[in-house]
Design an enzyme around this catalytic site. Structure first.
Site, PDB file in Angstrom:
ATOM      1  N   GLU A   3       0.854  -1.196   0.000  1.00 18.22           N
ATOM      2  CA  GLU A   3       0.000   0.000   0.000  1.00 18.22           C
ATOM      3  C   GLU A   3       0.888   1.244   0.000  1.00 18.22           C
ATOM      4  OE1 GLU A   3      -3.498   0.204   2.609  1.00 18.22           O
ATOM      5  OE2 GLU A   3      -2.759   2.172   3.221  1.00 18.22           O
ATOM      6  N   THR A  57      -3.828   4.905  -1.545  1.00 15.42           N
ATOM      7  CA  THR A  57      -4.782   5.541  -0.623  1.00 15.42           C
ATOM      8  C   THR A  57      -5.478   6.741  -1.274  1.00 15.42           C
ATOM      9  OG1 THR A  57      -3.002   6.861   0.314  1.00 15.42           O
ATOM     10  CG2 THR A  57      -3.530   4.802   1.442  1.00 15.42           C
ATOM     11  N   TYR A  58      -6.570   7.183  -0.633  1.00 14.97           N
ATOM     12  CA  TYR A  58      -7.409   8.273  -1.160  1.00 14.97           C
ATOM     13  C   TYR A  58      -7.458   9.364  -0.105  1.00 14.97           C
ATOM     14  CZ  TYR A  58     -11.024   9.444  -4.651  1.00 14.97           C
ATOM     15  OH  TYR A  58     -11.731   9.973  -5.694  1.00 14.97           O
ATOM     16  N   HIS A 106      -8.213   3.244  -3.222  1.00 18.95           N
ATOM     17  CA  HIS A 106      -9.146   3.392  -2.113  1.00 18.95           C
ATOM     18  C   HIS A 106     -10.163   4.454  -2.514  1.00 18.95           C
ATOM     19  CE1 HIS A 106      -6.023   1.882   1.066  1.00 18.95           C
ATOM     20  NE2 HIS A 106      -6.112   1.098  -0.006  1.00 18.95           N
ATOM     21  N   GLY A 140     -13.401   6.958   5.664  1.00 19.79           N
ATOM     22  CA  GLY A 140     -12.512   8.102   5.858  1.00 19.79           C
ATOM     23  C   GLY A 140     -12.676   8.621   7.274  1.00 19.79           C
ATOM     24  N   ALA A 158     -19.123   3.491   5.255  1.00 22.75           N
ATOM     25  CA  ALA A 158     -18.531   2.742   4.148  1.00 22.75           C
ATOM     26  C   ALA A 158     -19.576   1.844   3.474  1.00 22.75           C
ATOM     27  CB  ALA A 158     -17.357   1.912   4.661  1.00 22.75           C
ATOM     28  N   TYR A 171     -10.979  -4.246  11.791  1.00 22.28           N
ATOM     29  CA  TYR A 171     -10.124  -3.747  12.883  1.00 22.28           C
ATOM     30  C   TYR A 171      -9.942  -4.810  13.962  1.00 22.28           C
ATOM     31  CZ  TYR A 171     -11.126   0.537  10.418  1.00 22.28           C
ATOM     32  OH  TYR A 171     -11.225   1.471   9.427  1.00 22.28           O
ATOM     33  N   GLN A 183       7.189   6.493  16.614  1.00 21.09           N
ATOM     34  CA  GLN A 183       6.033   5.640  16.299  1.00 21.09           C
ATOM     35  C   GLN A 183       5.437   4.974  17.546  1.00 21.09           C
ATOM     36  OE1 GLN A 183       8.295   3.553  13.167  1.00 21.09           O
ATOM     37  NE2 GLN A 183       6.439   3.684  11.951  1.00 21.09           N
ATOM     38  N   LYS A 233       9.216   3.457   4.058  1.00 21.04           N
ATOM     39  CA  LYS A 233      10.321   2.538   4.333  1.00 21.04           C
ATOM     40  C   LYS A 233      10.252   1.259   3.502  1.00 21.04           C
ATOM     41  CE  LYS A 233      12.895   4.689   7.167  1.00 21.04           C
ATOM     42  NZ  LYS A 233      14.309   4.969   6.889  1.00 21.04           N
TER      43      LYS A 233
HETATM   44  P1  FAD Z   1     -17.156   2.212   8.562  1.00 19.92           P
HETATM   45  O1  FAD Z   1     -17.124   0.774   8.141  1.00 19.92           O
HETATM   46  O2  FAD Z   1     -18.146   3.084   7.968  1.00 19.92           O
HETATM   47  O3  FAD Z   1     -17.142   2.248  10.131  1.00 19.92           O
HETATM   48  C1  FAD Z   1     -16.876   3.470  10.834  1.00 19.92           C
HETATM   49  C2  FAD Z   1     -17.424   3.376  12.251  1.00 19.92           C
HETATM   50  O4  FAD Z   1     -18.858   3.415  12.216  1.00 19.92           O
HETATM   51  C3  FAD Z   1     -17.087   2.090  12.995  1.00 19.92           C
HETATM   52  O5  FAD Z   1     -16.937   2.409  14.352  1.00 19.92           O
HETATM   53  C4  FAD Z   1     -18.291   1.195  12.775  1.00 19.92           C
HETATM   54  O6  FAD Z   1     -18.455   0.266  13.829  1.00 19.92           O
HETATM   55  C5  FAD Z   1     -19.414   2.214  12.727  1.00 19.92           C
HETATM   56  N1  FAD Z   1     -20.500   1.884  11.798  1.00 19.92           N
HETATM   57  C6  FAD Z   1     -20.396   1.322  10.576  1.00 19.92           C
HETATM   58  N2  FAD Z   1     -21.611   1.253   9.985  1.00 19.92           N
HETATM   59  C7  FAD Z   1     -22.496   1.808  10.850  1.00 19.92           C
HETATM   60  C8  FAD Z   1     -23.889   2.056  10.804  1.00 19.92           C
HETATM   61  N3  FAD Z   1     -24.638   1.681   9.758  1.00 19.92           N
HETATM   62  N4  FAD Z   1     -24.477   2.669  11.865  1.00 19.92           N
HETATM   63  C9  FAD Z   1     -23.745   3.050  12.951  1.00 19.92           C
HETATM   64  N5  FAD Z   1     -22.411   2.822  13.045  1.00 19.92           N
HETATM   65  C10 FAD Z   1     -21.784   2.224  12.005  1.00 19.92           C
HETATM   66  N6  FAD Z   1      -8.711   6.654   5.317  1.00 19.92           N
HETATM   67  C11 FAD Z   1      -8.598   7.535   4.288  1.00 19.92           C
HETATM   68  O7  FAD Z   1      -9.008   8.691   4.423  1.00 19.92           O
HETATM   69  N7  FAD Z   1      -8.039   7.161   3.081  1.00 19.92           N
HETATM   70  C12 FAD Z   1      -7.579   5.906   2.876  1.00 19.92           C
HETATM   71  O8  FAD Z   1      -7.084   5.603   1.790  1.00 19.92           O
HETATM   72  C13 FAD Z   1      -7.666   4.957   3.952  1.00 19.92           C
HETATM   73  N8  FAD Z   1      -7.233   3.683   3.790  1.00 19.92           N
HETATM   74  C14 FAD Z   1      -7.415   2.768   4.806  1.00 19.92           C
HETATM   75  C15 FAD Z   1      -7.041   1.423   4.602  1.00 19.92           C
HETATM   76  C16 FAD Z   1      -7.218   0.477   5.609  1.00 19.92           C
HETATM   77  C17 FAD Z   1      -6.832  -0.957   5.374  1.00 19.92           C
HETATM   78  C18 FAD Z   1      -7.778   0.864   6.857  1.00 19.92           C
HETATM   79  C19 FAD Z   1      -7.958  -0.142   7.961  1.00 19.92           C
HETATM   80  C20 FAD Z   1      -8.154   2.192   7.069  1.00 19.92           C
HETATM   81  C21 FAD Z   1      -7.982   3.152   6.054  1.00 19.92           C
HETATM   82  N9  FAD Z   1      -8.383   4.484   6.207  1.00 19.92           N
HETATM   83  C22 FAD Z   1      -8.261   5.381   5.176  1.00 19.92           C
HETATM   84  C23 FAD Z   1      -8.929   4.940   7.502  1.00 19.92           C
HETATM   85  C24 FAD Z   1     -10.456   4.750   7.583  1.00 19.92           C
HETATM   86  O9  FAD Z   1     -11.083   5.605   6.659  1.00 19.92           O
HETATM   87  C25 FAD Z   1     -10.872   5.063   9.021  1.00 19.92           C
HETATM   88  O10 FAD Z   1     -10.425   4.052   9.876  1.00 19.92           O
HETATM   89  C26 FAD Z   1     -12.334   5.384   9.245  1.00 19.92           C
HETATM   90  O11 FAD Z   1     -12.445   5.981  10.543  1.00 19.92           O
HETATM   91  C27 FAD Z   1     -13.291   4.198   9.214  1.00 19.92           C
HETATM   92  O12 FAD Z   1     -13.416   3.702   7.967  1.00 19.92           O
HETATM   93  P2  FAD Z   1     -14.298   2.362   7.694  1.00 19.92           P
HETATM   94  O13 FAD Z   1     -14.339   2.183   6.243  1.00 19.92           O
HETATM   95  O14 FAD Z   1     -13.811   1.265   8.537  1.00 19.92           O
HETATM   96  O15 FAD Z   1     -15.723   2.897   8.221  1.00 19.92           O
END
Ligand code: FAD
Length: 319
Positions: free
Chosen positions: A21, A52-53, A97, A128, A147, A182, A249, A308
């Site tokens: 990534e 990433t986005y 992403h 995000g 998401a 997570y 870190q 890195k």
């Molecule tokens: P969701 O799945 O929407 O979940 C977010 C929170 O809401 C969680 O606590 C979940 O339990 C809760 N939830 C989910 N659905 C509901 C619902 N229907 N009702 C109520 N609560 C709900 N960020 C960036 O900006 N750009 C990137 O490119 C990026 N890449 C990433 C790649 C990976 C592998 C990971 C693990 C994270 C990345 N992130 C990135 C960070 C990510 O956007 C954040 O962790 C964000 O806070 C949560 O994203 P999610 O898609 O898991 O959200």
């Protein structure tokens, strides 16, 4: 080729996939630095590379008269075109992403159409994080909140259903969809069980696989996979791995990503006298994690190479 096909093919051959990534360059920098980052990693023939986005952030800049003006800056644009450039240069599949934050549903549809024209049929859909000046995530007006909502838009497009419902004979896309999971719980979720229920909703809505937040204790990944299976989440769960290479870190990673670092690792790093020693400890830890995961038949090893690539290259060479 789709990520899920890569995963299934590797499983048939009893192989462990390698994927990376990377981040788009900061606005104003060229793409060459990214190629320098990737060049030494290509000998490992990654199955795919994630890019990433990044959303726009609002900042206040001082005017010459002392007043402030609000400016909107997107510091790392270009995810879609970087994916296409990497595909062309290295002949490797890419996974852009896509995030909800900062984008309307129409902008998201346009991004997906662009990806389809570019021949990219993978996306990792995410919510995000909150904008820097906001304390909680606020969706864009006419944007998605979670998401899972973005995921449903991608599924709709895969079925030829665009936002303008009257479009006839519209082209179906065929995006393979990844989502985030997570092992140590998303920081906003009140408990693991609730987080797992929302993860299951993403899988039930059509996610093909999960890629995890970074973790430094494999026991947490195994417990997460077990909990997912117990909750009816049966798609492949790809572990996300990151090297430690400086002392900062130790405090930054738990703060930014809401994860724990094992005491054994933090003690070893604290005892290091310089960065070279930290890098050695980080490399050995990542190697031990990778070997153990590989031995236990994970679907792939996904490395967050940011900054890195040399450490990640050494680890894969020693695997
Ligand atoms: P969701 O799945 O929407 O979940 C977010 C929170 O809401 C969680 O606590 C979940 O339990 C809760 N939830 C989910 N659905 C509901 C619902 N229907 N009702 C109520 N609560 C709900 N960020 C960036 O900006 N750009 C990137 O490119 C990026 N890449 C990433 C790649 C990976 C592998 C990971 C693990 C994270 C990345 N992130 C990135 C960070 C990510 O956007 C954040 O962790 C964000 O806070 C949560 O994203 P999610 O898609 O898991 O959200």
């Amino acid at each position: 080729m789709k990520v899920i096909d890569h995963i299934n093919r590797a499983k048939e051959k009893n192989e462990t996939l390698i994927s990376f990534e990377i981040l788009p360059p900061l606005k104003g920098k060229g793409i060459e630095g990214l190629y320098e980052h990737l060049d030494p990693l290509m000998e490992f023939k990654p199955a795919y590379i994630n890019v990433t986005y990044h959303r726009s952030e609002h900042e206040f800049k001082k005017n010459p008269d002392g007043s402030f003006k609000k400016v909107t800056i997107r510091k790392r644009p270009g995810t879609e075109s970087i994916c296409a450039a990497i595909m062309n240069k290295y002949n490797v599949d890419t996974v852009p992403h896509l995030i909800c934050g900062g984008f309307s549903v129409t902008e998201t549809e346009d991004a997906l159409i662009n990806l389809n024209y570019l021949g990219i049929d993978n996306v990792l859909v995410l919510r995000g994080d909150a904008a820097k000046n906001e304390t909680a995530f606020i969706p864009q007006p006419d944007g998605h909140f979670y998401a899972v909502d973005l995921l449903k838009q991608v599924i709709n497009l895969n079925n030829g259903v665009y936002l303008e419902e009257e479009l006839l004979n519209s082209r179906k896309t065929s995006f393979c969809i990844g989502v985030a999971g997570y092992p140590e719980k998303h920081f906003e979720a009140p408990n693991m069980q609730t987080d797992l229920a929302y993860l299951k909703a993403k899988v039930d809505a059509g996610a093909d696989y999960i890629v995890t937040q970074m973790f430094f204790d494999n026991a947490k990944y195994y417990a997460f996979v077990e909990a997912c299976r117990a909750n009816g989440i049966n798609v492949p769960i790809v572990p996300g791995l990151k090297p430690i290479y400086n002392k900062k870190q130790l405090t930054m990673l738990p703060k930014i990503f809401s994860i724990d670092l094992p005491q054994e690792l933090s003690k070893e790093i604290e005892a290091c006298k310089n960065n070279a020693e930290v890098e050695k400890v980080g490399e050995d830890w990542l190697l031990a994690q990778s070997r153990d995961l590989k031995k236990n038949g994970v679907p792939g090893l996904h490395y967050y190479t940011l900054g890195k690539p040399g450490i990640v290259a050494n680890v894969i060479r020693r695997l």
